[in-house]
Design a protein around this motif. Structure first.
Motif, mmCIF file in Angstrom:
data_model
loop_
_atom_site.group_PDB
_atom_site.id
_atom_site.type_symbol
_atom_site.label_atom_id
_atom_site.label_comp_id
_atom_site.label_asym_id
_atom_site.label_seq_id
_atom_site.Cartn_x
_atom_site.Cartn_y
_atom_site.Cartn_z
ATOM 1 N N VAL A 120 99.267 -69.771 18.469
ATOM 2 C CA VAL A 120 99.812 -69.880 19.823
ATOM 3 C C VAL A 120 101.203 -70.502 19.784
ATOM 4 O O VAL A 120 102.154 -69.997 20.412
ATOM 5 N N LYS A 121 101.352 -71.583 19.047
ATOM 6 C CA LYS A 121 102.664 -72.241 18.944
ATOM 7 C C LYS A 121 103.705 -71.306 18.319
ATOM 8 O O LYS A 121 104.845 -71.240 18.801
ATOM 9 N N ALA A 122 103.322 -70.598 17.274
ATOM 10 C CA ALA A 122 104.264 -69.707 16.600
ATOM 11 C C ALA A 122 104.732 -68.589 17.523
ATOM 12 O O ALA A 122 105.921 -68.234 17.538
ATOM 13 N N GLN A 160 94.226 -60.997 16.520
ATOM 14 C CA GLN A 160 94.514 -62.130 15.659
ATOM 15 C C GLN A 160 93.576 -63.310 15.952
ATOM 16 O O GLN A 160 93.009 -63.915 15.041
ATOM 17 N N LEU A 161 93.411 -63.628 17.229
ATOM 18 C CA LEU A 161 92.608 -64.792 17.595
ATOM 19 C C LEU A 161 91.117 -64.572 17.379
ATOM 20 O O LEU A 161 90.432 -65.443 16.808
ATOM 21 N N SER A 162 90.602 -63.431 17.812
ATOM 22 C CA SER A 162 89.151 -63.227 17.758
ATOM 23 C C SER A 162 88.684 -62.374 16.586
ATOM 24 O O SER A 162 87.499 -62.412 16.236
ATOM 25 N N GLY A 163 89.612 -61.614 15.989
ATOM 26 C CA GLY A 163 89.251 -60.796 14.843
ATOM 27 C C GLY A 163 89.585 -61.468 13.532
ATOM 28 O O GLY A 163 88.713 -61.757 12.706
ATOM 29 N N THR A 164 90.852 -61.780 13.335
ATOM 30 C CA THR A 164 91.295 -62.401 12.079
ATOM 31 C C THR A 164 90.822 -63.852 11.975
ATOM 32 O O THR A 164 90.268 -64.258 10.942
ATOM 33 N N TYR A 211 86.594 -76.184 12.808
ATOM 34 C CA TYR A 211 87.849 -76.888 13.056
ATOM 35 C C TYR A 211 89.047 -76.199 12.422
ATOM 36 O O TYR A 211 90.122 -76.105 13.046
ATOM 37 N N ASP A 212 88.896 -75.704 11.199
ATOM 38 C CA ASP A 212 90.029 -75.028 10.543
ATOM 39 C C ASP A 212 90.493 -73.830 11.361
ATOM 40 O O ASP A 212 91.701 -73.587 11.502
ATOM 41 N N SER A 213 89.542 -73.096 11.924
ATOM 42 C CA SER A 213 89.900 -71.938 12.745
ATOM 43 C C SER A 213 90.536 -72.365 14.059
ATOM 44 O O SER A 213 91.452 -71.702 14.563
ATOM 45 N N LEU A 214 90.072 -73.476 14.620
ATOM 46 C CA LEU A 214 90.681 -73.993 15.840
ATOM 47 C C LEU A 214 92.145 -74.358 15.591
ATOM 48 O O LEU A 214 93.025 -74.045 16.400
ATOM 49 N N VAL A 215 92.393 -75.005 14.463
ATOM 50 C CA VAL A 215 93.772 -75.368 14.098
ATOM 51 C C VAL A 215 94.618 -74.115 13.889
ATOM 52 O O VAL A 215 95.770 -74.034 14.341
ATOM 53 N N LYS A 216 94.050 -73.110 13.218
ATOM 54 C CA LYS A 216 94.788 -71.863 12.989
ATOM 55 C C LYS A 216 95.138 -71.179 14.310
ATOM 56 O O LYS A 216 96.232 -70.617 14.458
ATOM 57 N N GLY A 243 88.711 -65.556 14.416
ATOM 58 C CA GLY A 243 87.300 -65.576 14.772
ATOM 59 C C GLY A 243 86.892 -66.810 15.549
ATOM 60 O O GLY A 243 87.695 -67.371 16.305
ATOM 61 N N GLU A 244 85.651 -67.219 15.391
ATOM 62 C CA GLU A 244 85.145 -68.377 16.139
ATOM 63 C C GLU A 244 86.044 -69.584 15.914
ATOM 64 O O GLU A 244 86.365 -69.930 14.781
ATOM 65 N N ARG A 245 86.445 -70.231 17.015
ATOM 66 C CA ARG A 245 87.407 -71.326 16.926
ATOM 67 C C ARG A 245 87.022 -72.428 17.898
ATOM 68 O O ARG A 245 87.124 -72.271 19.109
ATOM 69 N N ASN A 246 86.558 -73.511 17.349
ATOM 70 C CA ASN A 246 86.142 -74.673 18.125
ATOM 71 C C ASN A 246 86.047 -75.856 17.173
ATOM 72 O O ASN A 246 86.320 -75.716 15.972
ATOM 73 N N VAL A 247 85.672 -77.013 17.685
ATOM 74 C CA VAL A 247 85.643 -78.207 16.841
ATOM 75 C C VAL A 247 84.662 -78.039 15.685
ATOM 76 O O VAL A 247 84.890 -78.534 14.580
ATOM 77 N N ALA A 248 83.565 -77.311 15.919
ATOM 78 C CA ALA A 248 82.602 -77.055 14.844
ATOM 79 C C ALA A 248 83.183 -76.146 13.769
ATOM 80 O O ALA A 248 82.736 -76.168 12.618
#
Length: 335
Positions: free
Chosen positions: A83-85, A60-64, A73-78, A66-71
């Protein structure tokens, strides 16, 4: 896991350093218990279920996502929402520590289990949920986050003597590494300002890749003189000031009955790799902390590459590591 470039060490310098280690650094090699040797038994039913949940998190994190950082941002939020869910699905209450990074709101995510008899003493189990630029970050560090989620789930009914916090940190990777907007730096500084008594922090950092070929494991000088050249183990890494925590943690892992190789090192923080994750932030505030890792760039050929994808992870061996870490959490928490 983030890192900085480091200069080569001259042969004479290495020889001197080895001599100093022999005199003062016995903690690098003398640790409680023995590393497991031998074939790994098949996973049993509950272990297979844990393996499948770990795979789900990494995919889910790295496949669905994918790249997640401030650059991105939408993926970082997702990823934060995922994690919260997952934590809430386990019946846990999640608090956020928001702050600004490059004009955008980011957040550390925390679950706290209040201690019973020693509540003022705090154990932090952490993993960063962002990925380095240009990589989906399966091993680095969806593997650590997956372990964090499952350890928190396993501890839902734990009644620890000490207060235990599970924290998903943001912004471990460049360009924030060891800077003011690194999530664990913000967290550790706040803890110090509040005079919180953190007695141990464990950073779960790249724990999903293993290899059985001789020569598959490398080290920064001078550690290659002391440790095996096959990358089939999980590593426990601390600075010298955290060696008591290191001994307790790896001792709990080895006594816990999980059949999996483990190695440990307490060494100067200046050796490349020793401080390359969130434990560094806690050292800056005087807190004992260590990293649990597959050693990342010293073993993993896809480190910080676009090819750091979910299919590279050995979920079976990662399952055994997470089982052993459950014993570590229990002992540090004073179950």
């Amino acid at each position: 896991m983030a890192y900085k470039k480091f200069p080569a060490l001259c042969a004479g310098g290495c020889a001197l350093f080895l001599a100093l280690i022999a005199i003062a650094g016995g903690s690098m090699v003398i640790l409680p218990g023995e590393s497991y040797r031998g074939a790994l038994p098949p996973l049993e039913r509950e272990e297979l279920q844990l393996r499948d949940r770990l795979r789900q998190h990494v995919v889910q994190l790295s496949g669905t996502i994918g790249e997640r950082n401030v650059a991105h941002y939408d993926s970082l939020v997702k990823s934060a929402e995922y994690v919260k869910a997952e934590l809430r699905k386990a019946g846990l209450s999640v608090s956020e520590q928001p702050f600004a990074a490059d004009g955008k709101v980011v957040a550390n995510l925390e679950v706290e289990m209040k201690g019973t008899t020693e509540a003022q003493e705090i154990v932090v189990i952490g993993a960063h949920y962002d990925s380095a630029p240009g990589t989906p970050g399966a091993d680095d560090n969806a593997s650590g986050v997956a372990a964090l989620l499952e350890l928190a789930r396993q501890c839902t009914n734990l009644r620890p003597a000490r207060t235990v916090r599970f924290v998903a940190f943001v912004n471990e990777e460049a360009p924030y590494f060891q800077g003011e907007e690194m999530g664990s730096v913000v967290y550790a500084q706040r803890a110090k300002e509040r005079r919180e008594k953190i007695v141990g922090m464990v950073s779960l950092e790249t724990i999903g890749y293993y290899a059985d070929q001789p020569g598959s494991q490398r080290y920064p000088a001078p550690l290659s003189h002391f440790y095996p050249d096959t990358g089939n183990f999980i590593g426990f890494v601390s600075n010298w000031n955290s060696q008591s925590l290191l001994r307790q943690a790896i001792g709990a892992f080895r006594r816990g009955g999980v059949k999996f190789p483990s190695e440990g090192v307490a060494a100067p923080a200046g050796i490349p790799g020793i401080g390359w994750s969130d434990q560094w932030s806690f050292w800056q505030q005087g807190y004992p902390a260590l990293m649990v890792t597959d050693t990342a760039p010293f073993r993993y050929p896809h480190y910080h590459e676009p090819s750091d994808t979910p299919d590279r992870i050995d979920y079976g061996r990662m399952t055994r590591v997470v089982q052993g870490l459950g014993k570590v959490v229990e002992e540090l928490a004073g179950k």
